[in-house]
Design a protein around this motif. Sequence first.
Motif, PDB file in Angstrom:
ATOM      1  N   UNK A 189       0.815  -1.219   0.000  1.00  0.00           N
ATOM      2  CA  UNK A 189       0.000   0.000   0.000  1.00  0.00           C
ATOM      3  C   UNK A 189       0.847   1.267   0.000  1.00  0.00           C
ATOM      4  N   UNK A 190       1.970   1.234   0.711  1.00  0.00           N
ATOM      5  CA  UNK A 190       2.788   2.460   0.884  1.00  0.00           C
ATOM      6  C   UNK A 190       4.279   2.118   0.781  1.00  0.00           C
ATOM      7  N   UNK A 191       5.102   3.149   0.528  1.00  0.00           N
ATOM      8  CA  UNK A 191       6.551   2.925   0.461  1.00  0.00           C
ATOM      9  C   UNK A 191       7.168   2.693   1.842  1.00  0.00           C
ATOM     10  N   UNK A 192       8.465   2.347   1.830  1.00  0.00           N
ATOM     11  CA  UNK A 192       9.154   1.919   3.058  1.00  0.00           C
ATOM     12  C   UNK A 192       9.122   2.957   4.182  1.00  0.00           C
ATOM     13  N   UNK A 193       9.136   4.257   3.818  1.00  0.00           N
ATOM     14  CA  UNK A 193       9.196   5.270   4.890  1.00  0.00           C
ATOM     15  C   UNK A 193       7.889   5.329   5.692  1.00  0.00           C
ATOM     16  N   UNK A 194       6.853   4.651   5.230  1.00  0.00           N
ATOM     17  CA  UNK A 194       5.585   4.606   5.973  1.00  0.00           C
ATOM     18  C   UNK A 194       5.420   3.300   6.746  1.00  0.00           C
ATOM     19  N   UNK A 195       6.531   2.663   7.122  1.00  0.00           N
ATOM     20  CA  UNK A 195       6.425   1.331   7.741  1.00  0.00           C
ATOM     21  C   UNK A 195       5.583   1.340   9.025  1.00  0.00           C
ATOM     22  N   UNK A 196       5.730   2.374   9.855  1.00  0.00           N
ATOM     23  CA  UNK A 196       4.937   2.420  11.099  1.00  0.00           C
ATOM     24  C   UNK A 196       3.451   2.443  10.786  1.00  0.00           C
ATOM     25  N   UNK A 197       3.074   3.287   9.820  1.00  0.00           N
ATOM     26  CA  UNK A 197       1.669   3.358   9.404  1.00  0.00           C
ATOM     27  C   UNK A 197       1.207   1.997   8.876  1.00  0.00           C
ATOM     28  N   UNK A 198       2.058   1.355   8.079  1.00  0.00           N
ATOM     29  CA  UNK A 198       1.679   0.062   7.481  1.00  0.00           C
ATOM     30  C   UNK A 198       1.434  -0.976   8.571  1.00  0.00           C
ATOM     31  N   UNK A 199       2.326  -1.033   9.558  1.00  0.00           N
ATOM     32  CA  UNK A 199       2.159  -2.014  10.640  1.00  0.00           C
ATOM     33  C   UNK A 199       0.882  -1.735  11.431  1.00  0.00           C
ATOM     34  N   UNK A 200       0.621  -0.447  11.713  1.00  0.00           N
ATOM     35  CA  UNK A 200      -0.582  -0.094  12.497  1.00  0.00           C
ATOM     36  C   UNK A 200      -1.868  -0.405  11.757  1.00  0.00           C
ATOM     37  N   UNK A 201      -1.865  -0.200  10.431  1.00  0.00           N
ATOM     38  CA  UNK A 201      -3.119  -0.315   9.677  1.00  0.00           C
ATOM     39  C   UNK A 201      -3.229  -1.654   8.954  1.00  0.00           C
ATOM     40  N   UNK A 202      -2.260  -2.553   9.202  1.00  0.00           N
ATOM     41  CA  UNK A 202      -2.349  -3.880   8.593  1.00  0.00           C
ATOM     42  C   UNK A 202      -2.107  -3.862   7.098  1.00  0.00           C
ATOM     43  N   UNK A 203      -1.000  -3.258   6.705  1.00  0.00           N
ATOM     44  CA  UNK A 203      -0.633  -3.225   5.281  1.00  0.00           C
ATOM     45  C   UNK A 203       0.853  -3.558   5.125  1.00  0.00           C
TER      46      UNK A 203
END
Length: 256
Positions: free
Chosen positions: A180-194
């Motif tokens: 869903x998102x690039x590497x710099x958004x890893x925290x967001x990805x982990x929180x939102x299940x992506x």
Amino acid sequence: MNIEILGAHNCESQNTKCVSLLIDDTLAIDAGGLTSSLSFEAQQKLKAILITHQHYDHIRDIPTIAMNFFLQDATINIYSILPVYDALSTHLLNGKLYPKFLEKTQNNPTIKFTMIEPYKVEQVEGYSVLAVPVNHTGPTVGYQVTSPEGKSVFYTADTGPGLADCWQHISPHLLIAEVTVPNRYEDFARESGHLTPSLLKQELISFRELKGYLPPAVVVHMNPRLEKEIEAEIAAVAEALNTRVNLAYEGMQLHL
Ligand SMILES: [Zn+2]
Ligand SMILES: [Zn+2]
């Protein structure tokens, strides 16, 4: 098996549609971009839709496809897990926002909904379908679809990292995975299940360790505004793992 990517993104615009896959013109997975991608003729060829989870970007065309089938006096089969049925009947096809298409009219229901049980192979229009739970914010299943000729594809649905359990149950010839998102958004990805490209890389490494091979992969559910960044990072993942990973796009055709 012919797979067309009808929608490859997580946001809709003139050129991007929400996730929808179409297998051999008859079996769809997720309904993010079905009616907006298919002519009425093509819609009438649809036999069944598999839904991965209740988020709006994956179910949004169910009301419109149901209305088109209703006006043709035809039935569309929808397969999913119980929470998706509950969400559709409570919030969308509830007689307020739209007609109660899930309620059976005597002989000719507009939607025939079949509950899918995870880990139990179901026969759907000649295909073997296996639903496997993944790690998203609510109950979500990925689907492995196997054709009568034995070709199979697995679509992860929306998922965060931690797919080792899921990999145990599948052996696809093609993997369609969300990023869903690039590497710099890893925290967001982990929180939102992506997933990010680097989180996908870890999952692909675990797939290869567990299964002893790595199928070619196609990435969907990208945020369109961040796609260039995702594309560059995915290219680096493919090179590092010496495997094929491509970004999907609307209209992409895949043959197995
Ligand atoms: Zn979701
Ligand atoms: Zn989504």
